[in-house]
Design a protein around this motif. Structure first.
Motif, short mmCIF file in Angstrom:
data_model
loop_
_atom_site.label_atom_id
_atom_site.label_comp_id
_atom_site.label_asym_id
_atom_site.label_seq_id
_atom_site.Cartn_x
_atom_site.Cartn_y
_atom_site.Cartn_z
N ASP A 182 49.19 34.29 35.31
CA ASP A 182 49.60 33.51 36.65
C ASP A 182 48.01 34.23 37.42
OD1 ASP A 182 50.96 36.13 36.73
OD2 ASP A 182 51.83 35.63 38.39
N HIS A 183 47.91 36.02 37.72
CA HIS A 183 46.56 36.35 38.26
C HIS A 183 46.14 36.52 37.30
CE1 HIS A 183 49.96 39.19 39.39
NE2 HIS A 183 48.11 40.03 39.51
N LEU A 184 44.85 37.34 37.17
CA LEU A 184 43.85 38.04 36.85
C LEU A 184 44.71 39.63 36.96
CD1 LEU A 184 40.88 36.91 37.30
CD2 LEU A 184 42.10 36.57 35.34
N ALA A 185 45.79 40.19 35.81
CA ALA A 185 46.65 41.19 35.55
C ALA A 185 45.96 42.10 34.00
CB ALA A 185 47.54 41.57 36.10
N PHE A 186 46.34 41.24 32.77
CA PHE A 186 45.51 42.09 32.19
C PHE A 186 44.83 41.89 31.75
CE2 PHE A 186 50.13 41.80 30.34
CZ PHE A 186 50.43 41.62 31.89
N GLY A 187 43.18 41.96 32.14
CA GLY A 187 41.84 42.51 32.22
C GLY A 187 41.59 43.74 31.29
N TYR A 188 42.72 44.83 31.52
CA TYR A 188 42.13 46.33 31.07
C TYR A 188 42.66 46.18 29.26
CZ TYR A 188 40.53 48.43 35.54
OH TYR A 188 39.77 48.09 36.45
N PHE A 189 44.48 45.37 29.86
CA PHE A 189 45.18 44.95 28.24
C PHE A 189 43.85 43.74 27.25
CE2 PHE A 189 48.00 42.59 26.01
CZ PHE A 189 48.80 43.95 25.73
N ALA A 190 44.19 43.00 27.66
CA ALA A 190 42.95 41.68 27.00
C ALA A 190 41.52 42.92 26.54
CB ALA A 190 42.12 41.28 28.02
N GLU A 191 40.89 44.02 26.49
CA GLU A 191 39.97 44.33 26.15
C GLU A 191 39.91 45.19 25.30
OE1 GLU A 191 36.46 44.92 29.72
OE2 GLU A 191 36.98 47.34 28.91
N ARG A 192 40.94 46.29 25.50
CA ARG A 192 41.61 46.51 24.67
C ARG A 192 42.32 46.39 23.14
NH1 ARG A 192 40.85 51.92 22.47
NH2 ARG A 192 43.01 52.39 21.71
N TYR A 193 42.85 45.87 23.76
CA TYR A 193 43.32 44.77 22.64
C TYR A 193 43.11 43.38 21.85
CZ TYR A 193 46.51 48.51 23.46
OH TYR A 193 46.98 50.08 24.00
N GLY A 194 41.68 42.72 21.95
CA GLY A 194 41.37 41.77 21.67
C GLY A 194 42.01 40.30 21.92
N PHE A 195 42.44 40.42 23.29
CA PHE A 195 43.09 38.87 23.78
C PHE A 195 41.54 38.26 24.96
CE2 PHE A 195 46.57 40.68 22.36
CZ PHE A 195 47.39 40.04 21.95
N LYS A 196 41.72 37.01 25.62
CA LYS A 196 41.04 36.30 26.18
C LYS A 196 41.75 36.12 27.12
CE LYS A 196 37.53 33.29 23.92
NZ LYS A 196 38.43 34.05 22.39
N GLN A 197 41.54 35.91 28.43
CA GLN A 197 42.34 35.92 29.54
C GLN A 197 42.05 34.86 30.59
OE1 GLN A 197 44.51 38.73 33.23
NE2 GLN A 197 42.05 39.28 32.63
N LEU A 198 42.91 34.16 30.98
CA LEU A 198 42.56 32.80 31.46
C LEU A 198 43.69 33.14 32.60
CD1 LEU A 198 42.21 29.71 28.59
CD2 LEU A 198 40.59 31.20 30.88
N ALA A 199 43.54 32.90 34.19
CA ALA A 199 44.31 33.18 35.68
C ALA A 199 44.67 31.74 35.84
CB ALA A 199 44.12 33.74 36.06
N ILE A 200 45.80 31.47 36.59
CA ILE A 200 46.15 30.29 37.44
C ILE A 200 45.69 30.07 38.58
CG2 ILE A 200 47.94 28.97 38.14
CD1 ILE A 200 49.80 29.29 35.83
N THR A 201 46.21 31.67 38.91
CA THR A 201 45.09 31.51 40.06
C THR A 201 43.71 32.39 40.01
OG1 THR A 201 46.23 34.07 40.51
CG2 THR A 201 47.53 32.64 41.20
N PRO A 202 42.62 32.18 40.52
CA PRO A 202 41.41 32.11 41.01
C PRO A 202 41.59 34.16 41.03
CG PRO A 202 41.22 30.83 43.15
CD PRO A 202 42.67 31.23 41.97
N GLY A 203 42.21 34.86 41.44
CA GLY A 203 41.94 36.03 42.60
C GLY A 203 42.40 36.94 41.42
#
Ligand SMILES: [Zn+2]
Length: 289
Positions: A182-203
């Motif tokens: 829903d919002h870009l909260a998983f950047g650190y998680f994605a970076e650590r565990y090899g995920f791509k993150q896409l958010a419904i809200t832009p900020g």
């Protein structure tokens, strides 16, 4: 010195000594940070939360009682990295503000803002534990070793958690490691565990809203990549999330992101929160059958 002044001086000295020996009044802004402070402080001090469990930290609005709470605290622990931006005016009433994220390498968004959601990588929470221990050691030097020992013990649990997450996400093939959130909260998680993150809200906040074109683009990507689920913070109730789910037919999976659950819920501690979220992510993205 006459007797009266002497008696008053003795009483004041006794009171100030009692103040040093008594429990510290600690405040943490979020329930997640509060849990880390509790792990390091032990049960000796009084800890209050500014933002209660089950409450979105991005939209929290303080009351006059909250301002009083901050001004009476010996120390106020904040996540920092911009998470408490809206609380800055009332944080100035605090005696001692400790920024837990100090020293963490922060991610920066395209618009130049830093990403405050550091806690979704347990390695960053290890830094929190050290910063909390250092701050408590300064406030209460007599028990400095206790705080450092508790922080070290907690760091071991965080290391175990990190290893467990690494093993769990192995169950999801690399091309399926896409987090639509829903919002870009998983950047650190994605970076650590090899995920791509896409958010419904832009900020980075839960407050921003996408344009119709941005939403259509995202739905196009979800269809093209056959994304099976979108992940939403349990404190978010957004008509946009429902719309995307309806339009694309994907499952909505609720995660604990910015706040713990209440004690009887599934994520009463940070370690529980991460295990809950990772299990939900792996369950939704892992191969069927
Ligand atoms: Zn957030």
């Amino acid at each position: 010195m006459n007797l009266r002044i002497f008696v008053v001086a003795v009483i004041l000295l006794a009171l100030s000594l009692a103040g040093v020996a008594g429990p510290l009044q600690l405040v943490a802004t979020t329930s997640i940070l509060g849990d880390v402070v509790r792990q390091v402080a032990g049960g000796a001090h009084e800890l209050s939360l500014l933002i209660p469990p089950d409450t979105d930290p991005h939209t929290f609005e303080p009351t006059p009682q909250d301002v009083a709470l901050l001004s009476q605290a010996d120390a106020v622990f904040i996540c920092g990295a911009g998470l408490e931006e809206a609380l800055e005016p009332i944080l100035s009433s605090a005696r001692d503000v400790v920024e837990a994220s100090c020293g963490i390498e922060l991610r920066v968004f395209e618009d130049g803002r830093v990403d405050p959601h550091v806690w979704l990588d347990p390695n960053n929470v290890a830094v929190w534990a050290d910063n909390v221990a250092a701050a408590l050691a300064k406030l209460d030097p007599e028990h400095a070793d206790d705080y450092r020992a508790r922080a070290a013990a907690y760091r071991l649990k965080l290391k175990e958690l990190d290893a467990w997450i690494q093993a769990e996400v192995e169950k999801v093939s690399e091309e399926r490691r896409i987090l639509v959130v829903d919002h870009l909260a998983f950047g650190y998680f994605a970076e650590r565990y090899g995920f791509k993150q896409l958010a419904i809200t832009p900020g980075f906040s839960t407050l921003a809203e996408p344009s119709a074109r941005e939403l259509a683009e995202l739905e196009g990507i979800i269809r093209k990549l056959s994304v099976p689920a979108i992940f939403v913070s349990h404190t978010t109730s957004s008509p946009l999330v429902e719309q995307v789910a309806r339009d694309t037919g994907v499952q909505v999976v609720y995660l604990y992101v910015g706040a713990l659950s209440k004690p009887d819920g599934p994520a009463p501690t940070y370690l529980d929160l991460m295990r809950y979220d990772v299990s939900a992510i792996v369950g939704a993205l892992g191969e069927e059958g």
